[in-house]
Design an enzyme around this catalytic site. Structure first.
Site, PDB file in Angstrom:
ATOM      1  N   GLU A   1       0.839  -1.192   0.000  1.00  0.00           N
ATOM      2  CA  GLU A   1       0.000   0.000   0.000  1.00  0.00           C
ATOM      3  C   GLU A   1       0.876   1.245   0.000  1.00  0.00           C
ATOM      4  O   GLU A   1       1.935   1.285   0.639  1.00  0.00           O
ATOM      5  CB  GLU A   1      -0.907  -0.004   1.232  1.00  0.00           C
ATOM      6  CG  GLU A   1      -1.895   1.137   1.306  1.00  0.00           C
ATOM      7  CD  GLU A   1      -2.854   0.967   2.472  1.00  0.00           C
ATOM      8  OE1 GLU A   1      -3.486  -0.101   2.574  1.00  0.00           O
ATOM      9  OE2 GLU A   1      -2.963   1.898   3.284  1.00  0.00           O
TER      10      GLU A   1
ATOM     11  N   ASP B   1      -0.038   5.409   0.486  1.00  0.00           N
ATOM     12  CA  ASP B   1      -1.238   6.216   0.696  1.00  0.00           C
ATOM     13  C   ASP B   1      -0.980   7.604   1.267  1.00  0.00           C
ATOM     14  O   ASP B   1       0.056   7.899   1.847  1.00  0.00           O
ATOM     15  CB  ASP B   1      -2.247   5.472   1.571  1.00  0.00           C
ATOM     16  CG  ASP B   1      -1.712   5.101   2.942  1.00  0.00           C
ATOM     17  OD1 ASP B   1      -0.769   5.745   3.414  1.00  0.00           O
ATOM     18  OD2 ASP B   1      -2.247   4.154   3.538  1.00  0.00           O
TER      19      ASP B   1
ATOM     20  N   GLU C   1      -3.238  10.019   3.872  1.00  0.00           N
ATOM     21  CA  GLU C   1      -4.358   9.975   4.813  1.00  0.00           C
ATOM     22  C   GLU C   1      -4.474  11.335   5.496  1.00  0.00           C
ATOM     23  O   GLU C   1      -3.512  11.841   6.077  1.00  0.00           O
ATOM     24  CB  GLU C   1      -4.136   8.887   5.871  1.00  0.00           C
ATOM     25  CG  GLU C   1      -4.029   7.486   5.287  1.00  0.00           C
ATOM     26  CD  GLU C   1      -3.695   6.439   6.338  1.00  0.00           C
ATOM     27  OE1 GLU C   1      -3.593   6.797   7.533  1.00  0.00           O
ATOM     28  OE2 GLU C   1      -3.523   5.267   5.975  1.00  0.00           O
TER      29      GLU C   1
ATOM     30  N   THR D   1       1.451   9.882   5.432  1.00  0.00           N
ATOM     31  CA  THR D   1       1.795   9.014   4.312  1.00  0.00           C
ATOM     32  C   THR D   1       2.329   7.710   4.885  1.00  0.00           C
ATOM     33  O   THR D   1       2.897   7.679   5.974  1.00  0.00           O
ATOM     34  CB  THR D   1       2.856   9.653   3.403  1.00  0.00           C
ATOM     35  OG1 THR D   1       4.018   9.975   4.167  1.00  0.00           O
ATOM     36  CG2 THR D   1       2.310  10.913   2.739  1.00  0.00           C
TER      37      THR D   1
ATOM     38  N   ARG E   1       5.525   2.391   8.609  1.00  0.00           N
ATOM     39  CA  ARG E   1       6.439   3.357   8.001  1.00  0.00           C
ATOM     40  C   ARG E   1       5.737   4.709   7.835  1.00  0.00           C
ATOM     41  O   ARG E   1       5.919   5.410   6.841  1.00  0.00           O
ATOM     42  CB  ARG E   1       6.933   2.854   6.646  1.00  0.00           C
ATOM     43  CG  ARG E   1       7.790   1.598   6.716  1.00  0.00           C
ATOM     44  CD  ARG E   1       8.374   1.290   5.340  1.00  0.00           C
ATOM     45  NE  ARG E   1       9.231   0.124   5.365  1.00  0.00           N
ATOM     46  CZ  ARG E   1       8.827  -1.112   5.030  1.00  0.00           C
ATOM     47  NH1 ARG E   1       7.583  -1.327   4.666  1.00  0.00           N
ATOM     48  NH2 ARG E   1       9.679  -2.125   5.067  1.00  0.00           N
TER      49      ARG E   1
END
Length: 202
Positions: free
Chosen positions: A12, A14, A16, A30, A40
């Site tokens: 993934e 992303d 957020e 992120t 991470r």
């Protein structure tokens, strides 16, 4: 973007949006989740109100790095570090997903501020959505289509120089973000940073 695969292979990348207390900056998180390993996360305060107008959020993902941008300003990089024993997003079909979800247990100020449900319905909108130099994998469970797509990515402009390394402007932007806006970084959460951390902050 998410692989939607089984948990052990879950990948993934992303953005957020974690919400805020009225009058406070919005936090953007992120994350890079590779082969079932996450943790991470990095969080920054945005230098603008993301609810006041549309802004551009994008990834550049190739065989050497994953670069996150906000309004064409580099805010984070994750370099390939397989030589350090760190897995990388190779040969992995990904889906583009947008959603609103309840993260009140941890999101805003570490979960201290809960969702005000009297403000619902909550609405997010997207414009100018685009995926460039991508490749549709016909059979997500096989490897032939995945390898063909990976080869196409290598041959695209995004998989060629100068996109395989950071530019001077991108390095300048990353240092600016780190100095002024980073509020959480998994690399400094523990006394011993994971091996890739020194590589990912120029």
């Amino acid at each position: 973007m998410s692989s939607q695969d089984n948990y052990k292979k879950w990948c993934e990348i992303d953005f957020e949006f974690l919400g805020n207390v009225s009058g406070q900056p919005y936090a953007l998180q992120t994350n890079v989740y590779i082969q079932g390993v996450g943790n991470r996360e990095q969080q920054i305060y945005l230098w603008f109100d993301p609810t006041a107008a549309h802004h551009t959020y994008r990834f550049l993902w190739n065989q050497e790095l994953i670069l996150f941008f906000v309004d064409n300003r580099a805010i984070r990089v994750f370099h390939k570090a397989t030589d350090l024993g760190i897995s990388y997003l190779d040969y992995q079909p990904m889906y583009a997903i947008g959603s609103l979800w309840n993260g009140e247990a941890w999101a805003t100020e570490g979960g201290r501020v809960k969702i005000d449900w009297t403000q619902q319905p909550f609405v997010a909108s997207y414009t100018q959505w685009n995926v460039t130099d991508s490749c549709k994998v016909q059979n997500a469970t096989g490897t032939a289509g995945q390898h063909a797509c990976y080869k196409k990515a290598h041959q695209s402009t995004y998989g060629q120089a100068p996109n395989l390394a950071l530019s001077k402007t991108q390095i300048k932007n990353l240092r600016w973000v780190r100095k002024n806006y980073v509020i959480y970084d998994y690399c400094t959460k523990n006394a011993t940073a994971t091996p890739e951390c020194a590589r990912n902050w120029p």
